[in-house]
Design an enzyme around this catalytic site. Structure first.
Site, PDB file in Angstrom:
ATOM      1  N   CYS A  36      -5.359  -2.552   2.775  1.00  0.00           N
ATOM      2  CA  CYS A  36      -5.333  -2.518   4.150  1.00  0.00           C
ATOM      3  C   CYS A  36      -6.505  -2.790   4.868  1.00  0.00           C
ATOM      4  CB  CYS A  36      -4.613  -0.981   4.570  1.00  0.00           C
ATOM      5  SG  CYS A  36      -3.821  -1.013   6.112  1.00  0.00           S
ATOM      6  N   LYS A  56      -9.152   3.901  -1.997  1.00  0.00           N
ATOM      7  CA  LYS A  56      -9.442   3.248  -0.598  1.00  0.00           C
ATOM      8  C   LYS A  56     -10.733   3.774  -0.158  1.00  0.00           C
ATOM      9  CE  LYS A  56      -7.112   2.099   3.676  1.00  0.00           C
ATOM     10  NZ  LYS A  56      -5.983   2.352   4.532  1.00  0.00           N
ATOM     11  N   GLU A  88       0.932  -1.208  -0.029  1.00  0.00           N
ATOM     12  CA  GLU A  88       0.282   0.187  -0.167  1.00  0.00           C
ATOM     13  C   GLU A  88       0.956   1.328  -0.174  1.00  0.00           C
ATOM     14  OE1 GLU A  88      -3.828   1.449   2.441  1.00  0.00           O
ATOM     15  OE2 GLU A  88      -1.942   1.143   3.579  1.00  0.00           O
TER      16      GLU A  88
END
Length: 377
Positions: free
Chosen positions: A230, A196, A106
């Protein structure tokens, strides 16, 4: 004789005239890097061939297996040129090891905002934090303009890449930053730009909230691949959105910590009856340029790992194929057998025979979110 590949039938490679194909020609087909990557790996699992012929059995294995590379490497913090050079080198190294898909952690390019927790990132209207944001903004990337060298390398190597990056989104003012998982096909073209959904904790001081536009899967070899960033891997509905599209190889990218991957990776594998590849970055004081503001505050210890890695791979039954790798940079290649997915889904298929769409349904808005809708004549 002609080898006819059907890209419309995922997981099949038809050799209708294989009975007349010489063993030498098959061996040449299996060992040609471009043919193997562009035809066998992308289109094929099985060939119609004589079952006991050792040459054809070897070819069948090559068309069944799939190699994924976990590029657990450190960025040069907020130096996009130097970091991109490490990414390109890692892609080439992975391709030399026969990988068909290469995954990075990430925010690999240009790095994770490690200063937030160490320098009072929540202080409002603070000159230090404004300076960090200015520096982060300058180092962030526009995926359409800043990755030409990487795209060229991908085309040369014939591999697909998942890259965590910090995106300077021109469609959202160009000054807000997004934690983005970028999926690039082996032709060098972008397949998905997934922003995200929810930055975690102090990350919200640096990254904006994404949308569902990138909740998509793509076929790579014999697998259907999806990606989450994540802690959105902890979101059951985000995982379900990928399951519903037939995902059987899940990619989870992380900034770099064994504690993030050790428990969740096998859980996601068992839940989805899928392979799960968790890839993290690493970071030490030596990866932070000497002129970086407040470097001694952010990384006071030369020997300490700010991010220790933790990249790993689990099979569809939850067992580790690669245990979490910690405190080490490297490119780690793991071979996956898609037949394991079919075996494990005999008793549980989360979006198939064990789903109840008449009772439980999920609605996903995959429109790219905009701050303004223009209505012109």
């Amino acid at each position: 004789m002609r080898c006819v590949a059907s890209e419309n039938t995922r997981g099949s490679l038809r050799l209708p005239e294989a009975a007349g194909l010489r063993h030498g020609a098959l061996a040449e087909l299996a060992h040609s890097p471009r043919t193997a990557n562009d035809v066998m790996w992308r289109c094929g699992r099985y060939a119609e061939a004589t079952p006991f012929d050792p040459h054809l059995l070897e070819l069948s294995h090559r068309m069944t297996s799939f190699r994924v590379a976990l590029a657990q490497v450190s960025p040069v913090l907020l130096d996009p040129e130097a970091t991109l050079a490490k990414v390109v080198a890692s892609v080439r190294e992975a391709a030399q090891q026969g990988a068909q898909l290469v995954v990075f952690g990430e925010a690999m390019l240009p790095g994770y905002p490690v200063w937030l927790a160490a320098t009072g990132g929540a202080r409002f209207d603070d000159a230090v934090q404004k300076s960090f944001h200015e520096r982060y903004h300058a180092a962030a990337i526009d995926p359409d303009r800043d990755l030409d060298e990487l795209r060229s390398t991908i085309q040369d190597c014939g591999v697909a890449v998942v890259l965590g990056c910090v995106e300077r989104a021109v469609d959202r003012s160009g000054h807000s930053l997004y934690c983005t998982a970028l999926t690039i096909g082996s032709n060098g073209e972008t397949l998905t730009t997934h922003r995200k959904l929810m930055p975690t904790y102090e990350e919200r001081l640096a990254w904006s909230i994404g949308d569902g536009h990138g909740l998509r899967v793509h076929d790579h070899g014999a697998f259907r691949v999806g990606v989450l960033n994540c802690w959105e891997n902890w979101m059951p509905l985000a995982r379900a959105a990928l399951h519903a599209q037939g995902e059987d190889l899940h990619i989870a990218i992380w900034p770099g910590s064994r504690r993030n991957t050790i428990d969740l990776t096998p859980h996601m594998a068992r839940e989805g009856r899928s392979f799960v590849v968790s890839v993290s970055a690493t970071l030490r004081r030596c990866d932070i340029p000497e002129d970086f503001p407040l470097r001694d505050v952010i990384a006071p210890d030369d020997a300490a790992w700010l991010h220790d890695g933790g990249s790993c791979v689990c099979a569809p039954d939850g067992r580790f194929l690669l245990e979490p790798v910690v405190e080490r940079e490297g490119v780690f290649v793991v071979e996956l057998d898609p037949r394991e997915v079919a075996r494990e889904r005999q008793n549980f298929d989360p979006s198939g025979h064990y789903s109840r769409p008449d009772v439980l349904r999920l609605e996903v808005d995959r429109r790219r979110q905009r701050s303004c809708r223009w209505i012109d004549e």
